[in-house]
Scaffold this active site. Structure first.
Site, PDB file in Angstrom:
ATOM      1  N   HIS A  14       0.865  -1.296   0.079  1.00  0.00           N
ATOM      2  CA  HIS A  14       0.073  -0.061  -0.114  1.00  0.00           C
ATOM      3  C   HIS A  14       0.915   1.117   0.079  1.00  0.00           C
ATOM      4  CE1 HIS A  14      -3.646   2.212   2.039  1.00  0.00           C
ATOM      5  NE2 HIS A  14      -2.967   3.065   1.251  1.00  0.00           N
ATOM      6  N   GLU A 197     -11.024   3.544   6.581  1.00  0.00           N
ATOM      7  CA  GLU A 197      -9.873   4.435   6.950  1.00  0.00           C
ATOM      8  C   GLU A 197     -10.600   5.552   7.891  1.00  0.00           C
ATOM      9  OE1 GLU A 197      -8.044   6.668   3.822  1.00  0.00           O
ATOM     10  OE2 GLU A 197      -6.242   6.900   5.087  1.00  0.00           O
ATOM     11  N   ASP A 276       1.844   7.064   2.177  1.00  0.00           N
ATOM     12  CA  ASP A 276       2.450   8.095   1.548  1.00  0.00           C
ATOM     13  C   ASP A 276       3.631   8.857   2.426  1.00  0.00           C
ATOM     14  OD1 ASP A 276       0.345   8.967  -0.420  1.00  0.00           O
ATOM     15  OD2 ASP A 276      -0.900   8.599   1.626  1.00  0.00           O
TER      16      ASP A 276
HETATM   17  N1  ADE Z   1      -4.508   8.993  -1.669  1.00  0.00           N
HETATM   18  C1  ADE Z   1      -3.311   9.013  -1.125  1.00  0.00           C
HETATM   19  N2  ADE Z   1      -3.016   8.602   0.246  1.00  0.00           N
HETATM   20  C2  ADE Z   1      -4.427   8.210   0.518  1.00  0.00           C
HETATM   21  C3  ADE Z   1      -4.906   7.821   1.874  1.00  0.00           C
HETATM   22  N3  ADE Z   1      -4.210   7.843   2.670  1.00  0.00           N
HETATM   23  N4  ADE Z   1      -6.356   7.515   1.578  1.00  0.00           N
HETATM   24  C4  ADE Z   1      -6.952   7.938   0.538  1.00  0.00           C
HETATM   25  N5  ADE Z   1      -6.503   8.269  -0.347  1.00  0.00           N
HETATM   26  C5  ADE Z   1      -5.471   8.478  -0.558  1.00  0.00           C
HETATM   27 ZN    ZN Z   2      -3.612   4.773   0.871  1.00  0.00          ZN
END
Ligand code: ADE
Ligand code: ZN
Length: 324
Positions: A14, A197, A276
């Site tokens: 991921h 999330e 990220d």
């Molecule tokens: N795009 C990049 N990072 C993300 C995340 N954590 N949740 C949703 N979309 C994303």
């Molecule tokens: Zn993500």
């Protein structure tokens, strides 16, 4: 433990490649493309990374990627990440990318895919990394747009290992993309989706039932629905959990409050990932270390998490056997 975790062969399932854009490279690409950034220095960029929630991060994430214009920019972005990942013991990377965010800026699909896949092949040659490519749809954009992106990806389907669903989760349920994911399935593409999330456990259920996904990205809110948690345990559908992301986006207030230990106790198939890394304070190794500090897990637990990721990765069976 840090040295041991570094040598543990880790798999990243991921990762948003645009979210691996470090401020140093952002400045270098801005200069190369004659783009003026709204920051005076690398330090100022890092200071701006103080998020309240997913949306406040996404605003800067979409702004930052504006420096990506040519295939060489996408190549440099991915190589920069692969270099760091292999140095911290990552052996396989599945990178997702957001074609709509680039198409909206006039950057064609062939530019994006040519740069990324060139870097994937080079990282395979140079460091023995294996890689996979996931094309993600933006859930806060219309489903019709996602469908047209899927059609535009026609010439590149052989290069894609899966499609995904990301961006602002609240009020953008998986069901909105039922037709797009049905079409992807018909085209033979495996499917993954962010769910649970910031959004409710119900979105995880929809991702399974409506989108027929093989993995859930995040999924950390599944414990709010015990029946769903039991289903995830029984089916062993993997969750790609990103602890530092959850902390920085205030999904949890403190790492010690993260649901990971509960998810583990519930018998779920978990993996640890970075999401990220340039925005959330570190790559895969840092995420493993954050778990070590917060939960004091033993080596067997970490071995099990790393093994889970190898088992469910999009990789050829020979490579999987070699890593297991
Ligand atoms: N795009 C990049 N990072 C993300 C995340 N954590 N949740 C949703 N979309 C994303
Ligand atoms: Zn993500």
């Amino acid at each position: 433990m840090k040295d041991w975790l570094k040598t543990l062969p880790k798999v990243e399932l991921h990762l948003h490649i645009e979210g691996s854009l470090e401020p140093e490279l952002m400045f270098a690409l801005a200069k190369r493309n004659d783009i003026t950034l709204p920051y005076a220095s690398v330090e100022e960029v890092r200071e701006a990374y103080d998020f309240d929630d997913l949306q406040s991060f996404l605003d800067l994430y979409y702004q930052g990627m504006a420096v990506l214009r040519t295939a060489d920019d996408f190549f440099d972005l991915a190589m920069d990440y692969f270099r760091r990942a292999q140095a911290e013991g990552v052996v396989h990377v599945e990178l997702s990318f957001d074609p709509q965010a680039h198409l909206a800026r006039g950057i064609e699909m062939d530019v994006q895919i040519e740069g990324l896949t060139r870097a994937m092949r080079q990282a395979e040659r140079e460091w023995g990394l294996s890689t996979a490519l996931i094309m993600s749809f933006l859930r806060d954009r219309p489903a019709e747009e996602a469908m047209s992106v899927l059609e535009r990806a026609g010439p590149y389907l052989e290069l894609l290992d899966a499609v995904g669903l990301d961006s602002a989760e609240r009020d953008n349920p998986p069901s909105k993309f039922a037709e797009v994911f049905a079409r992807a399935k018909l085209l033979g593409l495996p499917r993954v989706a962010h769910a649970g999330e910031e959004g409710p456990a119900e979105y995880i259920r929809q991702a399974l039932d409506v989108l027929d996904v093989c993995r859930i990205d995040h999924g950390v809110r599944c414990l709010e629905d015990p029946e769903l948690a039991a289903r995830l345990r029984d089916t062993q559908v993997p969750l790609t959990v990103c602890p530092l992301s959850n902390l920085r986006l205030k999904v949890v207030d403190d790492m010690r409050d993260h649901p990971l230990p509960g998810l583990l106790d519930a018998g779920l198939k978990l993996t640890i990932n970075s999401d990220d890394p340039a925005y959330f304070g570190g790559g895969v190794l840092d995420n493993y270390l954050a778990c070590h500090h917060a939960f004091d897990w033993n080596k067997d637990t970490f071995r099990g998490l790393a093994r889970n990721a190898i088992e469910v990765a999009f990789m050829d069976e020979g490579r999987r056997r070699m890593l297991l």
